[in-house]
Design a protein around this motif. Sequence first.
Motif, PDB file in Angstrom:
ATOM      1  N   ARG A  57       0.816  -1.456   0.229  1.00 37.53           N
ATOM      2  CA  ARG A  57       0.117   0.020  -0.363  1.00 37.53           C
ATOM      3  C   ARG A  57       0.558   1.314   0.051  1.00 37.53           C
ATOM      4  O   ARG A  57       0.245   2.362  -0.740  1.00 37.53           O
ATOM      5  CB  ARG A  57      -1.091  -0.134   1.461  1.00 37.53           C
ATOM      6  CG  ARG A  57      -1.503   0.958   1.075  1.00 37.53           C
ATOM      7  CD  ARG A  57      -3.171   0.700   2.637  1.00 37.53           C
ATOM      8  NE  ARG A  57      -3.358  -0.358   2.761  1.00 37.53           N
ATOM      9  CZ  ARG A  57      -3.061  -1.405   3.550  1.00 37.53           C
ATOM     10  NH1 ARG A  57      -2.249  -1.455   4.434  1.00 37.53           N
ATOM     11  NH2 ARG A  57      -4.270  -2.458   3.225  1.00 37.53           N
ATOM     12  N   PHE A  60       2.604   1.675  -3.507  1.00 33.85           N
ATOM     13  CA  PHE A  60       1.103   2.478  -4.528  1.00 33.85           C
ATOM     14  C   PHE A  60       1.558   3.861  -3.878  1.00 33.85           C
ATOM     15  O   PHE A  60       1.293   4.436  -4.902  1.00 33.85           O
ATOM     16  CB  PHE A  60      -0.128   1.561  -3.837  1.00 33.85           C
ATOM     17  CG  PHE A  60      -1.156   2.322  -5.093  1.00 33.85           C
ATOM     18  CD1 PHE A  60      -1.213   2.594  -6.339  1.00 33.85           C
ATOM     19  CD2 PHE A  60      -2.168   2.607  -3.957  1.00 33.85           C
ATOM     20  CE1 PHE A  60      -2.295   2.073  -7.210  1.00 33.85           C
ATOM     21  CE2 PHE A  60      -3.441   2.643  -5.203  1.00 33.85           C
ATOM     22  CZ  PHE A  60      -3.183   3.269  -6.412  1.00 33.85           C
ATOM     23  N   ARG A  61       1.151   4.509  -2.670  1.00 31.79           N
ATOM     24  CA  ARG A  61       0.847   5.556  -2.630  1.00 31.79           C
ATOM     25  C   ARG A  61       1.941   6.389  -2.350  1.00 31.79           C
ATOM     26  O   ARG A  61       2.162   8.020  -3.363  1.00 31.79           O
ATOM     27  CB  ARG A  61       0.124   5.915  -0.967  1.00 31.79           C
ATOM     28  CG  ARG A  61      -0.643   5.573  -0.555  1.00 31.79           C
ATOM     29  CD  ARG A  61      -0.736   5.715   0.832  1.00 31.79           C
ATOM     30  NE  ARG A  61      -2.766   5.234   1.698  1.00 31.79           N
ATOM     31  CZ  ARG A  61      -2.709   4.464   2.715  1.00 31.79           C
ATOM     32  NH1 ARG A  61      -2.309   4.347   3.466  1.00 31.79           N
ATOM     33  NH2 ARG A  61      -3.693   4.271   2.778  1.00 31.79           N
ATOM     34  N   ARG A  62       3.181   5.832  -2.818  1.00 30.49           N
ATOM     35  CA  ARG A  62       4.370   7.060  -3.308  1.00 30.49           C
ATOM     36  C   ARG A  62       4.039   7.138  -4.671  1.00 30.49           C
ATOM     37  O   ARG A  62       4.216   8.378  -5.749  1.00 30.49           O
ATOM     38  CB  ARG A  62       5.449   6.389  -3.771  1.00 30.49           C
ATOM     39  CG  ARG A  62       6.080   6.283  -2.296  1.00 30.49           C
ATOM     40  CD  ARG A  62       7.621   5.187  -2.581  1.00 30.49           C
ATOM     41  NE  ARG A  62       7.573   4.429  -1.718  1.00 30.49           N
ATOM     42  CZ  ARG A  62       7.894   3.206  -1.842  1.00 30.49           C
ATOM     43  NH1 ARG A  62       9.147   3.082  -3.226  1.00 30.49           N
ATOM     44  NH2 ARG A  62       7.965   2.253  -1.230  1.00 30.49           N
ATOM     45  N   HIS A  63       3.032   6.476  -5.620  1.00 30.40           N
ATOM     46  CA  HIS A  63       2.662   7.103  -7.278  1.00 30.40           C
ATOM     47  C   HIS A  63       1.460   8.068  -6.978  1.00 30.40           C
ATOM     48  O   HIS A  63       1.370   8.476  -8.117  1.00 30.40           O
ATOM     49  CB  HIS A  63       2.483   6.131  -7.634  1.00 30.40           C
ATOM     50  CG  HIS A  63       2.951   4.849  -7.983  1.00 30.40           C
ATOM     51  ND1 HIS A  63       4.551   5.114  -8.799  1.00 30.40           N
ATOM     52  CD2 HIS A  63       4.054   4.110  -7.668  1.00 30.40           C
ATOM     53  CE1 HIS A  63       4.841   3.914  -8.768  1.00 30.40           C
ATOM     54  NE2 HIS A  63       4.829   3.094  -8.230  1.00 30.40           N
ATOM     55  N   ALA A  64       1.143   8.602  -6.243  1.00 32.91           N
ATOM     56  CA  ALA A  64       0.175   9.175  -6.022  1.00 32.91           C
ATOM     57  C   ALA A  64       0.833  10.589  -4.786  1.00 32.91           C
ATOM     58  O   ALA A  64       1.620  10.512  -4.762  1.00 32.91           O
ATOM     59  CB  ALA A  64      -1.256   8.989  -5.275  1.00 32.91           C
ATOM     60  N   GLY A  65       0.217  12.011  -5.896  1.00 35.55           N
ATOM     61  CA  GLY A  65       0.159  13.096  -5.404  1.00 35.55           C
ATOM     62  C   GLY A  65       0.091  14.175  -6.227  1.00 35.55           C
ATOM     63  O   GLY A  65      -0.998  13.968  -7.414  1.00 35.55           O
ATOM     64  N   ILE A  66       0.117  15.592  -5.490  1.00 35.53           N
ATOM     65  CA  ILE A  66      -0.139  16.551  -6.144  1.00 35.53           C
ATOM     66  C   ILE A  66       0.839  16.827  -7.012  1.00 35.53           C
ATOM     67  O   ILE A  66       1.934  17.667  -6.712  1.00 35.53           O
ATOM     68  CB  ILE A  66      -0.725  17.111  -5.287  1.00 35.53           C
ATOM     69  CG1 ILE A  66      -1.983  16.856  -4.075  1.00 35.53           C
ATOM     70  CG2 ILE A  66      -1.362  18.600  -5.517  1.00 35.53           C
ATOM     71  CD1 ILE A  66      -2.468  17.777  -2.890  1.00 35.53           C
TER      72      ILE A  66
END
Length: 77
Positions: A57, A60-66
């Motif tokens: 998880r 995966f979150r490292r790929h999301a961002g602003i």
Amino acid sequence: MSQVLTLELSDADYAELRHRAELAGTTITEWAIASLKEHKHPIKPKLRNEIEKASARQRFRRHAGIISLGYATGADN
């Protein structure tokens, strides 16, 4: 132990398989089994515990961002 697998193929698909089997000098069944063995893909094992799930998880979150483009791009600006 063996299992039976029944397939329903169109005439064109069956003719193609028969042609490929003849070129290989085998029966359709032997050719199909050899082809399946050659092209099988390994199945990834399921994540086994909560630590592995949390790690996946986080990756995966490292790929999301602003990302700021420096200008408004939507109606909610």
